[in-house]
Motif scaffolding. Structure first.
Motif, PDB file in Angstrom:
ATOM      1  N   ASP A 160       0.907   8.799  -2.167  1.00 39.60           N
ATOM      2  CA  ASP A 160       0.334  10.141  -2.090  1.00 39.60           C
ATOM      3  C   ASP A 160      -1.180  10.190  -2.242  1.00 39.60           C
ATOM      4  O   ASP A 160      -1.750  11.269  -2.279  1.00 39.60           O
ATOM      5  N   THR A 161      -1.846   9.035  -2.308  1.00 38.95           N
ATOM      6  CA  THR A 161      -3.274   9.070  -2.631  1.00 38.95           C
ATOM      7  C   THR A 161      -4.167   8.307  -1.665  1.00 38.95           C
ATOM      8  O   THR A 161      -5.307   8.039  -2.002  1.00 38.95           O
ATOM      9  N   ILE A 162      -3.709   7.953  -0.485  1.00 39.75           N
ATOM     10  CA  ILE A 162      -4.548   7.181   0.445  1.00 39.75           C
ATOM     11  C   ILE A 162      -5.698   8.046   0.937  1.00 39.75           C
ATOM     12  O   ILE A 162      -5.499   9.127   1.444  1.00 39.75           O
ATOM     13  N   ARG A 163      -6.910   7.533   0.752  1.00 36.28           N
ATOM     14  CA  ARG A 163      -8.107   8.213   1.241  1.00 36.28           C
ATOM     15  C   ARG A 163      -9.055   7.176   1.790  1.00 36.28           C
ATOM     16  O   ARG A 163      -9.141   6.072   1.272  1.00 36.28           O
ATOM     17  N   ALA A 164      -9.798   7.541   2.818  1.00 35.05           N
ATOM     18  CA  ALA A 164     -10.833   6.674   3.380  1.00 35.05           C
ATOM     19  C   ALA A 164     -11.989   7.570   3.809  1.00 35.05           C
ATOM     20  O   ALA A 164     -11.982   8.111   4.904  1.00 35.05           O
ATOM     21  N   ASP A 165     -12.945   7.761   2.921  1.00 30.79           N
ATOM     22  CA  ASP A 165     -14.050   8.668   3.198  1.00 30.79           C
ATOM     23  C   ASP A 165     -15.221   7.989   3.899  1.00 30.79           C
ATOM     24  O   ASP A 165     -16.109   8.665   4.374  1.00 30.79           O
ATOM     25  N   SER A 166     -15.229   6.680   3.943  1.00 30.97           N
ATOM     26  CA  SER A 166     -16.358   5.994   4.552  1.00 30.97           C
ATOM     27  C   SER A 166     -16.244   6.023   6.064  1.00 30.97           C
ATOM     28  O   SER A 166     -15.201   6.332   6.630  1.00 30.97           O
ATOM     29  N   LYS A 167     -17.333   5.698   6.712  1.00 26.76           N
ATOM     30  CA  LYS A 167     -17.369   5.606   8.174  1.00 26.76           C
ATOM     31  C   LYS A 167     -17.406   4.132   8.546  1.00 26.76           C
ATOM     32  O   LYS A 167     -17.837   3.294   7.766  1.00 26.76           O
TER      33      LYS A 167
ATOM     34  N   MET B 276       0.836  -1.200   0.000  1.00 24.83           N
ATOM     35  CA  MET B 276       0.000   0.000   0.000  1.00 24.83           C
ATOM     36  C   MET B 276       0.874   1.254   0.000  1.00 24.83           C
ATOM     37  O   MET B 276       0.611   2.209  -0.730  1.00 24.83           O
ATOM     38  N   ASP B 277       1.926   1.244   0.799  1.00 22.91           N
ATOM     39  CA  ASP B 277       2.835   2.392   0.874  1.00 22.91           C
ATOM     40  C   ASP B 277       3.487   2.650  -0.485  1.00 22.91           C
ATOM     41  O   ASP B 277       3.559   3.785  -0.939  1.00 22.91           O
ATOM     42  N   ASN B 278       3.917   1.604  -1.158  1.00 25.34           N
ATOM     43  CA  ASN B 278       4.573   1.750  -2.462  1.00 25.34           C
ATOM     44  C   ASN B 278       3.617   2.200  -3.556  1.00 25.34           C
ATOM     45  O   ASN B 278       3.977   3.012  -4.401  1.00 25.34           O
ATOM     46  N   ARG B 279       2.409   1.679  -3.542  1.00 25.77           N
ATOM     47  CA  ARG B 279       1.455   1.976  -4.618  1.00 25.77           C
ATOM     48  C   ARG B 279       0.729   3.295  -4.442  1.00 25.77           C
ATOM     49  O   ARG B 279       0.415   3.967  -5.416  1.00 25.77           O
TER      50      ARG B 279
END
Length: 156
Positions: A136-143, A130-133
């Motif tokens: 700059d784009t990690i997002r988690a908008d769900s609850k 996950m860190d490599n891929r």
């Protein structure tokens, strides 16, 4: 899993089967918090595809969800948490970033020793991927909602 912006994912915690204390390697703990800090949410989902598990990282807990185990309670469905890690020491009390983190490990099923052993390595590898891929784009908008699962004898 569809994680749309306004959805809430539910996860159930069954009754605890057993508990033990274990030392989590500093590199695992540190990477989890690096990824969480990049995220725009108070939790981060980490798929562990090799095991069909999902890890949920929160500030003070790591939840491991068996993607094949599902329960329904009070008309709400959700996946079952099988293991959780709870750091014993506050991050501010660590002597350095290379200090390993003592954790209380909770098991919610009896058959978890082999799975837990695999999770330790596979979780770190999934976070590295996950860190490599997605650096700059990690997002988690769900609850999320983590709910206790009442055993059949404890139903209202």
């Amino acid at each position: 899993m569809d994680m749309s912006a306004n959805s809430t994912e539910s996860f159930f915690i069954p009754d605890q089967f057993s508990c033990q204390q274990e030392r989590l390697p500093s590199q695992t703990y540190n990477l989890a918090h690096i990824l969480l800090n990049r995220c725009q949410s108070d939790h981060l989902f980490v798929p562990i595809r090799s095991m069909q598990y999902l890890a949920i990282i929160e500030q003070n807990a790591f939840w491991f969800v068996d993607s094949m185990a599902y329960a329904v309670q009070d008309s709400e469905g959700g996946r079952l948490i099988t293991v959780s890690w709870h750091p014993i020491l506050s991050p501010s009390n660590r002597e350095g970033l290379d200090q390993h983190m003592d954790c209380r490990i909770n098991f919610y099923r009896s058959d978890m020793s082999d799975i837990h052993r695999r999770l330790r390595g596979e979780f770190f590898q999934a976070m590295q991927l996950m860190d490599n891929r997605f650096r700059d784009t990690i997002r988690a908008d769900s609850k999320i909602a983590i709910l206790p699962l009442r055993s059949p004898g404890n139903q209202p």
